[in-house]
Design an enzyme around this catalytic site. Structure first.
Site, PDB file in Angstrom:
ATOM      1  N   HIS A 217      -2.689  -3.092  -5.871  1.00  0.00           N
ATOM      2  CA  HIS A 217      -3.091  -2.756  -4.516  1.00  0.00           C
ATOM      3  C   HIS A 217      -4.594  -2.955  -4.347  1.00  0.00           C
ATOM      4  O   HIS A 217      -5.400  -2.093  -4.702  1.00  0.00           O
ATOM      5  CB  HIS A 217      -2.699  -1.309  -4.178  1.00  0.00           C
TER       6      HIS A 217
ATOM      7  N   SER B 263       0.822  -1.222   0.000  1.00  0.00           N
ATOM      8  CA  SER B 263       0.000   0.000   0.000  1.00  0.00           C
ATOM      9  C   SER B 263       0.847   1.258   0.000  1.00  0.00           C
ATOM     10  O   SER B 263       0.322   2.349  -0.216  1.00  0.00           O
ATOM     11  CB  SER B 263      -0.909   0.012   1.232  1.00  0.00           C
TER      12      SER B 263
ATOM     13  N   GLU C 238      -5.698  -0.481  -7.265  1.00  0.00           N
ATOM     14  CA  GLU C 238      -4.746   0.460  -7.850  1.00  0.00           C
ATOM     15  C   GLU C 238      -3.663  -0.340  -8.580  1.00  0.00           C
ATOM     16  O   GLU C 238      -2.970  -1.154  -7.959  1.00  0.00           O
ATOM     17  CB  GLU C 238      -4.119   1.341  -6.766  1.00  0.00           C
TER      18      GLU C 238
ATOM     19  N   ASN D 251      -4.209   6.437  -0.730  1.00  0.00           N
ATOM     20  CA  ASN D 251      -3.528   6.690   0.537  1.00  0.00           C
ATOM     21  C   ASN D 251      -2.802   8.025   0.547  1.00  0.00           C
ATOM     22  O   ASN D 251      -2.723   8.687   1.591  1.00  0.00           O
ATOM     23  CB  ASN D 251      -2.547   5.556   0.850  1.00  0.00           C
TER      24      ASN D 251
END
Length: 606
Positions: free
Chosen positions: A155, A134, A167, A205
């Site tokens: 991800h 991540s 992702e 994130n």
């Protein structure tokens, strides 16, 4: 930049159901990824380092498919078929026939590199190696292999069988055919694939944790309580969770590590973990999993919040310290009309002022139309409409506000105009009357300072549309009397609003957290890291936000967004708050969003 796409070849085609996919690591995340592939017909080989973690991984799979059966998502036969497609082993050599291997081990660069080096000597030359990291560098991981062009990030979001987003992370050497192969594979799994570059945090994130870290700093500075920060973002932005409650769910240790990784890679001070995060992690206050983080829970891993020494008691509920019978509203626009309706519905007599009789009459017409819609939907009656309109009276003279107990200003967002109005209200309104402004970003103390009663001046930031939005930010200056703050909080409660209390600084709570996040999204687009559609998709699906940042910017208006971002930058002098040049260029070009037909997207073609 990525390398040019490779010519289409047989090896560029995505794996098809029936082919073998490997998953290394069968913790919660890895088991979920294995289940996703098995659900779509792939033969899956799951690898763990020992018999005990292997058994736990199998248990994860059985529990997950069992829950799906209980919820009617799949049948018992389908669950057994899914589990039957998954082979578990402790030997990496069993991955030799896999066309794709997804690594889902602990978030440690050394551990992941060891896995990739071993895989490199096992799988075939056409196999693709993917990491579910991540935040770690996919480029660094690819360099541990002899096939860096065939290494990508995949991800998945937790829980993988439920969350729709993946992702797909490209490095500077990822082969174009491999990237397209993985994107097609993800879409074949029924997921939404967003493609981005290799930067710590990727899309979701990077944008999420900058916002969360800012919320922690706000709490650490005691600018607002944890409850008010969380309520502000839930009711002001429609977020499913407040930032501090979300951090407790994620785990403060996980959040700290992600922020540390992001900061080490990008050196962005806004990603440097707030000091209190490190202190809480060191103290073992990790959130829900330990039973205590920003909030206290009834037991470890419980979602049930219980009272602690920071929980407001029922005795602290605000009370009317000043009598409020007649409410004045200055303005006749959308916000002012909504505020008039809110107070009148709550039983207050309302006197509002406008610059002309036409504008004054327009407010009554607006409220009548609002009620007509509610009556059609069965949410109001003609008697209620008549009762509310009977409490409302308009005037073109400010002098008529002499007897109001509370006056709410809702005129143009211009400090000079507002300051002139407050000078007039100071002379007109009776002693003890509370003077409130609905400004969303201007310094309230500047308005208070032009009066002879700064102790009676306060912010009441309603959100648009005022009749629908539950939140009001109650903003006290250094001069505001405590009984004024308490009275306004009590009034908000009486009119059915959720009030949050904060100090007088740019952006208050909501805008101070929201607009830097939007600005970061613009910078991400400006850097060609990902496109606007993928960024919006990532934030809606990955973070469950009601709108993506570019959708929201076009609704709010890029000119409004730029003005607020400039105010934040001027107030805090934080380099990371400097408005993104792309935002400034769009405003200069007149691309303001939906209101002009063009912003980050062209709305004229829709």
């Amino acid at each position: 930049m990525t390398s040019a796409p490779a010519p289409a070849t047989e090896s560029a085609a995505p794996p098809v159901p029936g082919t073998t996919v490997g998953v290394v690591g069968l913790g919660t995340m890895g088991a979920g990824i294995a289940e996703v592939f098995a659900r779509h017909g792939y033969a899956v080989v799951g690898v763990e380092q020992g018999e005990e973690p292997l058994a736990r991984g199998r248990q994860h799979l059985e529990h997950s498919t069992g829950r799906a059966v209980q919820r009617g998502k799949i049948t018992e036969a389908e669950a057994q078929e899914i589990l039957g497609r998954i082979t578990t082993t402790t030997s990496m050599a069993d991955l030799a026939e896999a066309s794709l291997v997804v690594e889902a081990v602990g978030e440690s660069m050394d551990l992941k590199k060891r896995v990739f080096r071993e895989l490199d000597g096992i799988v075939g030359p056409d196999a693709v190696l993917a990491t579910n990291t991540s935040s770690l560098s996919v480029t660094d991981l690819s360099a541990a292999t002899a096939r860096p062009g065939r290494v990508v990030g995949m991800h998945f979001f937790n829980p993988a069988p439920v969350q729709d987003l993946v992702e797909v992370v490209r490095t500077v050497v990822t082969e174009g055919a491999v990237l397209e192969r993985v994107r097609a594979l993800v879409e074949g799994l029924g997921k939404s694939a967003v493609v981005c570059g290799d930067k710590a945090g990727f899309i979701a994130n990077t944008l999420l944790f900058g916002y969360l870290n800012h919320a922690v700093s706000m709490y650490e500075a005691r600018y607002a309580s944890r409850e008010d920060i969380d309520a502000a973002m839930r009711y002001g932005c429609g977020y499913p969770m407040g930032p501090l409650a979300l951090l407790d769910l994620i785990g403060l240790d996980t959040a700290y590590e992600i922020l540390e990784t992001m900061y080490r890679q990008g050196r962005d001070r806004l990603h440097a973990p707030a000091p209190i995060l490190k202190q809480m992690v060191t103290a073992g206050l990790l959130g829900r999993k330990t039973g205590r983080g920003f909030y206290t829970y009834e037991a470890p891993d419980s979602p049930v919040v219980v009272a602690d020494d920071r929980t407001p008691s029922a005795d602290q509920r605000p009370a009317l310290r000043r009598e409020i019978r007649l409410v004045g509203v200055v303005g006749t626009g959308t916000m002012a009309s909504g505020i008039v309706e809110v107070f009148a519905k709550a039983g207050y007599d309302v006197l509002y002022t406008g610059r002309s009789q036409d504008k004054v009459d327009g407010v009554v017409a607006t409220i009548a139309r609002s009620f007509d819609k509610q009556i059609q939907r069965g949410r109001a009656t003609e008697d209620q409409k008549a009762e509310v309109l009977g409490r409302v009276r308009g005037t073109t003279s400010l002098e008529d506000l002499a007897d109001v107990d509370l006056v709410v200003e809702a005129i143009a967002e211009d400090l000079a105009i507002k300051s002139t109005l407050f000078r007039n209200l100071d002379e007109i309104c009776k002693p003890g009357a509370i003077l409130a402004t609905t400004t969303s970003s201007l310094p309230i103390i500047s308005m208070a300072a032009v009066t002879e009663r700064p102790q009676d001046v306060i912010g009441m930031h309603f959100f648009n549309p005022a009749t629908v939005m539950k939140l009001v930010e109650v903003v006290s200056t250094v001069s505001t009397d405590e009984e004024v703050t308490e009275t306004v909080l009590a009034v908000c409660d009486r009119v059915g609003k959720t009030a949050v209390s904060c100090g007088d600084r740019a952006g208050f709570i909501v805008n101070a957290l929201l607009f830097p996040y939007l600005n970061d999204a613009v910078k991400m687009l400006e850097a060609h890291y990902a496109d606007a559609d993928d960024i919006d998709t990532a934030m809606k699906l990955g973070c469950a936000l009601p709108m993506g940042p570019f959708e929201l910017l076009d609704v709010v208006g890029n000119d409004v967004s730029l003005a607020i971002q400039r105010e934040l930058y001027l107030e805090f002098r934080e380099p990371g708050f400097a408005p993104a040049p792309l935002l400034e260029h769009l405003v200069t070009a007149g691309y303001l969003g939906r209101k002009t037909g063009r912003g980050f997207r062209d709305h004229r073609r829709r």
